[in-house]
Each structure stands twice: as structure tokens, then as C-alpha cells.
Design a protein around this motif. Structure first.
Motif, PDB file in Angstrom:
ATOM      1  N   GLU A  63       0.854  -1.174   0.034  1.00 14.89           N
ATOM      2  CA  GLU A  63       0.128   0.185  -0.044  1.00 14.89           C
ATOM      3  C   GLU A  63       0.965   1.300   0.073  1.00 14.89           C
ATOM      4  O   GLU A  63       0.740   2.221  -0.659  1.00 14.89           O
ATOM      5  CB  GLU A  63      -0.938   0.049   1.200  1.00 14.89           C
ATOM      6  N   GLN A  67       1.155   4.453  -2.681  1.00 17.82           N
ATOM      7  CA  GLN A  67       0.852   5.622  -2.382  1.00 17.82           C
ATOM      8  C   GLN A  67       2.098   6.610  -2.958  1.00 17.82           C
ATOM      9  O   GLN A  67       1.714   7.466  -3.376  1.00 17.82           O
ATOM     10  CB  GLN A  67       0.865   5.792  -0.701  1.00 17.82           C
ATOM     11  N   VAL A 387      -9.504  -1.491  -3.354  1.00 16.89           N
ATOM     12  CA  VAL A 387      -8.541  -1.569  -1.953  1.00 16.89           C
ATOM     13  C   VAL A 387      -9.596  -1.154  -1.035  1.00 16.89           C
ATOM     14  O   VAL A 387      -9.633  -1.679   0.044  1.00 16.89           O
ATOM     15  CB  VAL A 387      -7.437  -0.817  -2.281  1.00 16.89           C
ATOM     16  N   GLN A 388     -10.396  -0.224  -1.328  1.00 17.93           N
ATOM     17  CA  GLN A 388     -11.174   0.461  -0.293  1.00 17.93           C
ATOM     18  C   GLN A 388     -12.520  -0.398  -0.092  1.00 17.93           C
ATOM     19  O   GLN A 388     -12.743  -0.480   1.077  1.00 17.93           O
ATOM     20  CB  GLN A 388     -11.800   1.824  -0.795  1.00 17.93           C
ATOM     21  N   GLU A 391     -11.320  -3.114   2.556  1.00 15.73           N
ATOM     22  CA  GLU A 391     -11.455  -2.221   3.882  1.00 15.73           C
ATOM     23  C   GLU A 391     -13.106  -2.440   4.407  1.00 15.73           C
ATOM     24  O   GLU A 391     -13.296  -2.883   5.498  1.00 15.73           O
ATOM     25  CB  GLU A 391     -11.178  -0.804   3.845  1.00 15.73           C
TER      26      GLU A 391
ATOM     27  N   TYR B 254      -7.372   9.130   6.284  1.00 17.03           N
ATOM     28  CA  TYR B 254      -6.278   8.464   5.758  1.00 17.03           C
ATOM     29  C   TYR B 254      -6.334   7.264   4.860  1.00 17.03           C
ATOM     30  O   TYR B 254      -5.849   6.938   3.758  1.00 17.03           O
ATOM     31  CB  TYR B 254      -5.327   8.124   7.159  1.00 17.03           C
ATOM     32  N   VAL B 255      -7.500   6.491   5.444  1.00 14.77           N
ATOM     33  CA  VAL B 255      -7.606   5.038   4.843  1.00 14.77           C
ATOM     34  C   VAL B 255      -8.123   5.410   3.496  1.00 14.77           C
ATOM     35  O   VAL B 255      -7.555   4.887   2.304  1.00 14.77           O
ATOM     36  CB  VAL B 255      -8.551   4.332   5.518  1.00 14.77           C
ATOM     37  N   ASP B 256      -9.141   6.111   3.480  1.00 22.11           N
ATOM     38  CA  ASP B 256      -9.861   6.632   2.244  1.00 22.11           C
ATOM     39  C   ASP B 256      -8.673   7.083   1.119  1.00 22.11           C
ATOM     40  O   ASP B 256      -9.009   6.792  -0.066  1.00 22.11           O
ATOM     41  CB  ASP B 256     -10.993   7.541   2.097  1.00 22.11           C
ATOM     42  N   PHE B 258      -5.256   7.222   1.186  1.00 16.59           N
ATOM     43  CA  PHE B 258      -3.969   6.691   0.950  1.00 16.59           C
ATOM     44  C   PHE B 258      -4.011   5.218   0.788  1.00 16.59           C
ATOM     45  O   PHE B 258      -3.227   4.470   0.110  1.00 16.59           O
ATOM     46  CB  PHE B 258      -3.086   7.039   2.167  1.00 16.59           C
ATOM     47  N   SER B 259      -4.981   4.652   1.323  1.00 17.52           N
ATOM     48  CA  SER B 259      -5.271   3.112   1.067  1.00 17.52           C
ATOM     49  C   SER B 259      -6.224   2.857  -0.139  1.00 17.52           C
ATOM     50  O   SER B 259      -5.964   1.893  -0.864  1.00 17.52           O
ATOM     51  CB  SER B 259      -5.789   2.279   2.179  1.00 17.52           C
TER      52      SER B 259
END
Lengths: 435, 296
Positions: A63, A67, A387-388, A391, B254-256, B258-259
């Protein structure tokens, strides 16, 4: 006169520079023994020839690597080669930041790649977009010593047998019969693929950006509900239920007897087991009555980024050619458990006389798993903001494991939230065609 | 012209002195903030190459997203519980250390040391302390299996986070409050004592009213800080889990972003969070700040 001499000299130097070494960078995301193996490959490449030099830069995780690649690309200061993980495939394909590897290297026999490793990274026309590198797939690990202690002679191959064995282990006083982390890749993607189930319409997005999630309506929903029930019964444990706090660590320490894990974690497990337990590794369990299909390739592949000098692209080609060699793939498999990606490697392993060696234990079984009969729904996953979505899936299913909602409700929520992500992705890439 | 402006003979000198700092703020604060606000009106492709203007659509979407509101609600709960405790605990410690009790001098030093510990390090340590199998609460789990399970139970994870935040906030708030307490003239205590006020009475009628400016300062700083600085703790202790129970806004962004590579969604939430913090701070100054008497 003088000026023209100078110009000629400059031109010569430029040419000399172009022919001469290209110093290229390769970014990767792995750590631990995989990183060690990658660095060894880089060193081997640099030692094998003097024309090019590759600098391999570890980024700490897939990840973070992605980025940084995004930031680097936006600021026009990016490497030539970069490793990306499976879930980022669609983002990369639509990014316009990479050149399809098959365009750069048209003469390579790309058909020698095992079908399971290709499909994920192919365009709809069958052109390979990136070069599969550290390929993993889902395998089933057991601690044979512990299983035998509980009176289980046969390694389970179906979920029915796994749970039967888990009950026996529990009856024998084993605190953690089967362990998982409930990760999307393991419990949803690989499960659906090998049972021939889609997770989204349009063949998991391969036929267009207007796909919708269907994971809440397939047999995967039943399996996930089963996992919740089995956990209540004490047969299945999650990361947080284990002393180690991590499912592979719990398996490696002997705390848990069975797990579904990536082939990439084999080397670490085998090393931890040495002298204490006997390890087995096989294809991931199926439900009775379902025909076995291929598992998906995991791990990562290498992309060539756009807009670099010809000399750098030449360096990149040379490095990719180097990595494709059977010896290099064998070294990576031996060091990590990652599965070879071209068909000639199995022959090379057989010829090496070490075909039965534990260091190649994942090679044959991993390829076999990925080469099972395929369907249009087991090619891979081509969904936006995936990827989201992973999550989202984890968040909702964790609530189900904690008893805050039913698994069906969790999957319905995941579908709704996932569809919203897909629609936004579709809009973000309005007018862009899937390659 | 007032006498203040004669402090510098050259009128450009003050500008020059401030310039390096302003430049840093511009590069590391204003530019990113501007970028975030800019992106929040677009659908931005992660690798660049195309962005679509959508006006207020991103805001409409985020504000109608139940996940956003849940994260916002969690942020507020965290802000109120964690920051009030992060002021209350140092206050109690400071009142104790201010008295000439046994060991108060070494205690003052010991309590300040944690200031040197980075948030992420605190996170790692607390993840260990609150581990259900090896941590301090592990014996509890032996008697009542599963009663403490921060990896499964969202509330337990949240408590861990609050505890870690409060611990990390002790040193700074302790120093400020103690300084306030020590600046209260001894004669005031003595006068109150002569009037028959016991120790408790003196705390509430003499000490607390006189350190209101310090309490206000720590509270304002804590309120804004708890919104943003929880990130390091969440990232090291819970990763926003289990089931999103510790996903505060700052972590969700951050998650939205950068991940998930959702630059527009993350930017929109950043803009909203910033407006929220500004309103909050302004409200504190308007409503709370007015009631504070800075004169002694």
C-alpha cells in the motif's frame, strides 16, 4: 570549427551515455524474507552484467509503495519499474501511467506463463499488462503432528472434513483448531473463485466498469455465515482470538492446527516448524458437491512506468528478462514459497533433482491450484476502488463476527457500500474504456 | 504612530524575520489545505491525467454517507471523553504535586518525561499493555473468559485508545496546570486557611478559579489535538477496528485517501473536518473564553 568539434564531442558523449549503463530504480513493497530474496535477485542481476544497474528500493508494504508511486508520478519523479499488488490492477490499467509489458517486450513467449497467473493481469483482449512476479495463491496448511495426536489420519480436503477434524481437535483439548484473519482475499475472493462464484456482475468487472457486487447472494454468504457459527462453537479462531494476535504466527507457533494461508508464507512456517512439527500444504478446501475451479493469483506483478528514456526502458527490459529465467524464479520460490509463474520452471525444478525438496513444496501445488478448470468468474477481479472495498468488507464482517449484526446483513451492507464505490469510480474514469 | 512600531528601525526587517516561518507554513499548511479544498470539488484520478469538476457533489455525498456520520460521532465521543480526562487527570496530579507532600518533587519530574515519547511509541506500548492475553487485564480474562477483548469488542478497543491518549496528554497538561497552581501566591492559601477553609474548600474556591486560564488553554488545545493526534494511536493500536469501532474521522480520511486512492473523498472529508475544528475552537473562545477572568 571549434564549436562543431565540441558539438560532435557532446553528441558522441550523449550516444555513449545512451548505449552505456542505465541506472534504473525498482520499487517493491515486501518485507522480511521476501525482501531478502528480492534484494538477492537485484544483486544477482547487477553482478551478471555490467550494462545496466538496478537499484531496488523497499517501500515497506504494497500500500505504501502504491501511495508513493502515485505521489511520485504526480510530481514527475518516479522509478522505471514498480511492483504493484493484485488489488491495484484496475487502478494501474486505467492510470495511463504504465506501458503494457507486452508492448515493450513483444518477442517474449508470454504464453509460457501459467494461465492462472496471466488472467489477472491481462487486458480483455488477452494482452499482458504487467509481468507477474511474486505470485502467490491460497493454500491449506495443517500441523500434521497435532492432527495425528487428535486421531486424524487423513488431511482434510473439504470444508466438511475440516470442520469434522476441528471438532476432533477441540474434543482432544486443542484450543485453536482452525485459524483465519477473515481477510477479504482469503475468505471471499479465493473462496468464490475456486467455487466458481462471482463476487460482482460483468464477470467481476472484466466486461465493464458498470458492474455491481453480488457477493451477498452467492454461496459465499453461506460460507461466511458458517464461519461465524463455527467461531461460536470454538472451532474457528480469528487473529484477535489467538495469543499471538496474528493467524500465521499462531499457526507457526503450533498454537493453531490448521489455516488457509498464502503460499508466500510457506517458507516462514516451514522454518518455524523445523524439528517440532510436520507441516502439510495442499489445495484450499472445497464444499462437497462443488466442482473445483482455479484459485486466483495473489502477490504482485511488475509494471513499467510510462515516459522514461529508451536506455532506462532497455535496462528495465533486461531486468524483466532476468527475473523471468527459471533459475531466478526457483530461487524466489525456494526462499519464500511464492509460486513460479512460467510453465518451464516446474521442468527445471524436476531436472534439478530436488523436485521433492520442501523448499519447492508450494511450486507444484500452487500451480496446480491456479490451473484448475476456469470460468469467466475466476479470471480475477477488475473492480474500481477495490482496495477500499476490501476495507469495507473487513469492517462489516468484523461486526458480524463480534455479533453486532448477522453475516447476511454485513454482506448486504458491504454490497451497498461497494456499489457506491463502483459508481464513483465509474464516474471518476468517465469515458475511459477498459483496456 | 504608536511606540510599538518604532521597535524596528527598518520597516522590512520584521517582515524578513517572519518570512522563513511564513514560508514554512505556506508550504506545509496553506498549500495542502488549498489543494484539499480544490480537490474536494473534483473527481480526481489517483495518477492524475484527468479530473472532473463536480461542484458540491462530493460534499453532498459525504454528508449523506452514514459511515461519515458514524466516524464523526465517534470523533466527538473521543474528543469529549479523551480530552476531558486528559485535563482532569493531570489536574488531580498537579494539585497533588503542588502540595508539599512526600515525594512530590521527584513525581513532578517523572510525570513530565512521557512528553518525550512519540504517539506511535505510546501506541505500541499500550497495545501490549492492553493485550488480552499478556497485558495487565489478562488475569481478568482468566476468570471471565472474553470479558476484555479489544480485538473483537469495539468498546474495549475504544477504551484502550482513550487510555493511551490520556496518558500521552498528561505531561504537557500537567506542566501547564502545575505552573498555574504554583503562581498562586501562598498568602491566598494562608488567608483562606485562616478563614477556616479546609484543603478541599481551598481547591474549589481558591485554586480552581485562579487557574481557569490554564485549564481553558489545556482544554482548547486538547479538544483540537484529540481530533487530529489520535491518528498515531489508531494506526498503531487498532487500525480503526474492530469493525470500524475506532475509525475516527482523521483515520478514515487516511484510509480513504492513501489506502483507497480516493483523493476526492478524502479531500472533501478533510475540508469538512477542518471547518469543524475551526468552528469548535471559535465556539470555545466565544462562549467559554469570555467567562474566564485573566486578571488576578
Amino acid at each position: 570549427m571549434k564549436i562543431s568539434t565540441l558539438a560532435a564531442a557532446t553528441a558522441l558523449m550523449t550516444v555513449a551515455h545512451a548505449v552505456q549503463a542505465a541506472d534504473i530504480e525498482f520499487w517493491y513493497g515486501n518485507t522480511g524474507n521476501v525482501e531478502t530474496a528480492i534484494k538477492a535477485e537485484c544483486d544477482a542481476f547487477n553482478a551478471a552484467q555490467s550494462k545496466h544497474h538496478v537499484t531496488c528500493v523497499g517501500q515497506g508494504s504494497y500500500e505504501v509503495s502504491m501511495q508513493k508511486a502515485i505521489a511520485a508520478y504526480r510530481s514527475h519523479n518516479y522509478p522505471v519499474l514498480i511492483q504493484f499488488f493484485d488489488a491495484g490492477t484496475l487502478d494501474l490499467m486505467l492510470s495511463d501511467a504504465v506501458v503494457p509489458v507486452q508492448d515493450i517486450l513483444p518477442d517474449v513467449k508470454w504464453n509460457s506463463y501459467i494461465a492462472g497467473a496471466r488472467a489477472y493481469y491481462e487486458t480483455s483482449g488477452g494482452k499482458l499488462f504487467s509481468q507477474p512476479y511474486n505470485a502467490s495463491t491460497l493454500l491449506f496448511y495443517t500441523n500434521k503432528t497435532e492432527l495425528e495426536k487428535a486421531g486424524i489420519a487423513k488431511i482434510p480436503t473439504t470444508w466438511e472434513e475440516v470442520i469434522d477434524a476441528a471438532r476432533k481437535l477441540k474434543a482432544a483439548g486443542h484450543a485453536c483448531p482452525f485459524v483465519t484473519d477473515g481477510d477479504t482475499w482469503r475468505v471471499l475472493e479465493q473462496f468464490s473463485a475456486r467455487h466458481g462464484l462471482p463476487i460482482a456482475s460483468k464477470h467481476n468487472g472484466y466486461d465493464g466498469l458498470d458492474a455491481e457486487y453480488v457477493l451477498n447472494t452467492t454461496f459465499a454468504a453461506k460460507h461466511l455465515t458458517n464461519l461465524v457459527e463455527w467461531r461460536k462453537e470454538g472451532l474457528v479462531k480469528l487473529n484477535a482470538d489467538t495469543k499471538a494476535g496474528n493467524y500465521t504466527a499462531a499457526f507457526n507457533a503450533g498454537e493453531c492446527a490448521m489455516m488457509e494461508g498464502s503460499s508466500g508464507s510457506y517458507a516462514a512456517s516451514a522454518k518455524a516448524f523445523e524439528g517440532k512439527y510436520e507441516i502439510t500444504v495442499g489445495m484450499a478446501p472445497m464444499y462437497q458437491g462443488y466442482e473445483r475451479h482455479n484459485t486466483l493469483v495473489g502477490g504482485a506483478s511488475i509494471y513499467v512506468m510510462k515516459g522514461r528514456d529508451q536506455s532506462e526502458v532497455d535496462g528495465a527490459k533486461a531486468f524483466l528478462d532476468f527475473l523471468r529465467q527459471p533459475e531466478q524464479q526457483m530461487a524466489l520460490t525456494a526462499a519464500t514459497g511464492y509460486v513460479p509463474v512460467t510453465n518451464d520452471v516446474l521442468d527445471a525444478i524436476a531436472k534439478s533433482g530436488e523436485g521433492n525438496s520442501t523448499k519447492y513444496a508450494t511450486a507444484a501445488i500452487g500451480i496446480k491450484s491456479m490451473n484448475q478448470p476456469r470460468t469467466e468468474d475466476s479470471r480475477g477481479i477488475r473492480l474500481g476502488f477495490y482496495v477500499q472495498f476490501r476495507e469495507v468488507f473487513m469492517e462489516e464482517t468484523q461486526k458480524a463476527f463480534a455479533g453486532e449484526q448477522t453475516m447476511q446483513a454485513a454482506l448486504d451492507r458491504a454490497k451497498a457500500r461497494g456499489d457506491e464505490l463502483l459508481r464513483r469510480f465509474e464516474k471518476t474514469y468517465k469515458g475511459v474504456k477498459l483496456p | 504612530m504608536s511606540s510599538d512600531s518604532n521597535l524596528f528601525s527598518n520597516r522590512w526587517l520584521p517582515v524578513l524575520l517572519v518570512a522563513p516561518f511564513m514560508l514554512l507554513i505556506a508550504v506545509f499548511f496553506y498549500a495542502p489545505v488549498f489543494q484539499a479544498f480544490y480537490w474536494s470539488f473534483f473527481l480526481e484520478q489517483p495518477f492524475g491525467g484527468g479530473s472532473i469538476f463536480v461542484g458540491w457533489e462530493n460534499f453532498a455525498r459525504v454528508l449523506s454517507d452514514s459511515e461519515f456520520w458514524e466516524a464523526a460521532w465517534r470523533t466527538i465521543i473521543f474528543m469529549v471523553t479523551a480530552s476531558s480526562l486528559a485535563v482532569a487527570v493531570p489536574l488531580i496530579l498537579a494539585v497533588a504535586a503542588d502540595r508539599k507532600i512526600h515525594m512530590s518533587l521527584p513525581a513532578r519530574n517523572v510525570l513530565v518525561w512521557p512528553k518525550g515519547v512519540a504517539g506511535a511509541s505510546i501506541g505500541v506500548v499500550f497495545a501490549f499493555i492492553f493485550n488480552p492475553f499478556v497485558g495487565v487485564l489478562a488475569p481478568l480474562n482468566n476468570s471471565f473468559p472474553g470479558i476484555w477483548a479489544p480485538g473483537i469488542d469495539g468498546t474495549d478497543a475504544f477504551i484502550t485508545l482513550v487510555a493511551a491518549h490520556v496518558w500521552g496528554g498528561i505531561p504537557f497538561n500537567f506542566v501547564i496546570i502545575l505552573a498555574g497552581l504554583q503562581s498562586i501566591p501562598r498568602t491566598m492559601h494562608q488567608a483562606a486557611a485562616m478563614d477556616g477553609a479546609g484543603p478541599w474548600r481551598r481547591i474549589f474556591d481558591v485554586q480552581l478559579p485562579l487557574i481557569m486560564p490554564q485549564l481553558f488553554l489545556t482544554l482548547v488545545l486538547e479538544f483540537t489535538e484529540s481530533v487530529t493526534s489520535a491518528f498515531a494511536l489508531i494506526d498503531t493500536i487498532t487500525d480503526g477496528g474492530p469493525g470500524g469501532a475506532t475509525t475516527l474521522l482523521v483515520y478514515k480520511i487516511y484510509v480513504d485517501g492513501f489506502s483507497g486512492y480516493d483523493l476526492s473523498g478524502a479531500s472533501t472529508q478533510t475540508a469538512i473536518l477542518m471547518v469543524f475544528v475551526i468552528i469548535l475552537t471559535a465556539a470555545q473562545f466565544l462562549f467559554l473564553g469570555r467567562r474566564i477572568n485573566y486578571e488576578r
